[in-house]
Scaffold this motif. Structure first.
Motif: not given
Length: 407
Positions: A95-96, A102-103, A99-100
């Motif tokens: 998940a982490r 996605w950024q 998220h990165r």
């Protein structure tokens, strides 16, 4: 650009071994310092027709600042993401990383649209004819004309990463490598050697061209940065920071080997030399696979490791030689410079995104200078470096959430 390895680093990453997270959770000053240096070099390298770019390290060997950026990103990812896989489990680590991704994905899209819109605005303004006295197509100079002539295909390609213009290829490469982290961490639960062996196997396969990714919907041009080749640099840094690879000893003979390799590489990397020596030029033509940038050829990889080893040895244990307590003028200047470089390295993504756009604007300014002389060239480069320092401090200020602090 460091071979940093934490003390008493374990040989495998398993959830029960919390010492791994503790060992790999400390940020190394050398990581931010050399990543900051890479940001300055990348800015200089991306200013179009910049005379100063003829003197960056890439002009004297096989590797360049891209290797520094990717290697240090691997080290930083080991700190930012590796710890989570170990302490919180594979799912939370996934998940982490997502998220990165996605950024970075939206940073890539935003960068392309911003640069493209800026170039269109300049072309529409007619400033070339009004003030420059010459004609130039700014959009065409970037190689993105097809985005406007075949917008429907190009737009879908941009969002699906099947349209990757050459100037905008580093972040897509980084996205794919980030997506490989869960796989590598999963393999490391079995044994770190399995994880690194898989990375080497993927890199070796990429050297054949079998793993090339399409860079445009209307042709067969591949991504300029093949992530399956470049992941070896990334996960080498990742492995050193996780403790999967031991830090090499600082010995005279290793230093000598690294220096000799770098010196011998100069005639093969310096175009002013190899273009004047027929047998070197012939060798390069016959052995491009060994130093190709697209797949990260073996000579580029070894050249970078030699540079990294010397930089790590020169920096001292924990980067001790990068710091000084002296009060002399030289010591104060160095301390100030080091702080600025560290700040840029700490905010590398924000700085990189901005510099890729700003480099084009600096090149635009140079187009209006007489013959791109040394004085305006140095002035433009100085402005560029000062500006990205300002961007780094601004990004750090925003990240500190100052609006949450009491008045």
């Amino acid at each position: 650009m460091t071979f940093a390895s934490t003390p008493h680093a374990p040989t495998a990453d398993r959830p029960a071994r919390t010492s791994t997270a503790a060992a790999a959770g400390t940020r190394d000053i050398r990581l931010d310092f050399f990543r900051g240096i890479a940001m300055f070099i990348i800015l200089i390298a991306h200013i179009p027709f910049n005379r100063l770019s003829n003197y960056i390290p890439a002009r004297y060997g096989w590797s360049d600042a891209a290797e520094i950026f990717v290697f240090c990103s691997g080290m930083a990812s080991a700190l930012a993401f590796g710890k989570i896989f170990v302490t919180r489990g594979w799912g939370m680590g996934l998940a982490r990383v997502a998220h990165r991704i996605w950024q970075v994905y939206w940073a890539h899209i935003g960068l392309f649209m911003t640069v493209a819109a800026t170039k269109v605005a300049i072309d529409l303004s007619g400033i070339w004819q009004t003030y420059g006295g010459f004609e130039k197509n700014f959009v065409g100079s970037m190689g993105i004309t097809r985005f406007f002539t075949d917008t429907q295909e190009a737009l879908v390609g941009l969002l699906t990463l099947t349209y990757v213009p050459n100037y905008f290829d580093i972040l897509p490469m980084y996205l794919v490598i980030l997506a490989m982290i869960p796989l590598v961490m999963g393999l490391a639960r079995v044994h770190p050697a399995l994880a690194m062996g898989t990375c080497v196997a993927i890199w070796a396969t990429a050297q054949t061209g079998a793993l090339d990714l399409p860079a445009e919907p209307w042709g067969d041009r591949p991504w300029f940065f093949n992530p399956f080749g470049w992941q070896l640099i990334f996960f080498t840094g990742f492995a050193f920071m996780r403790g999967w690879l031991p830090k090499p000893p600082v010995t005279t003979w290793l230093i000598a080997v690294a220096v000799v390799f770098l010196v011998v590489s100069v005639p093969f990397g310096r175009w002013q030399i190899w273009t004047q020596v027929p047998w070197i030029e012939a060798w390069r033509d016959a052995n491009t696979v060994l130093f190709g940038k697209t797949e990260e050829g073996i000579l580029r990889y070894l050249h970078f490791l030699a540079l990294a080893y010397l930089a790590w040895a020169a920096a001292g244990e924990g980067g001790s030689r990068l710091m000084t307590d002296g009060q002399s003028l030289a010591a104060r200047i160095w301390n100030t410079a080091r702080k600025l470089i560290l700040k840029v390295g700490q905010q590398s993504l924000a700085v990189f995104i901005f510099s890729m756009w700003f480099a084009q604007m600096l090149g635009f300014v140079l187009d209006f200078t007489p013959s791109r002389g040394w004085l305006p060239t140095l002035a433009v480069n100085f402005v560029g470096m000062a500006t990205i320092i300002g961007v780094a401090y601004l990004a750090a200020w925003f990240k500190s959430s100052p609006w949450r602090a009491p008045r």
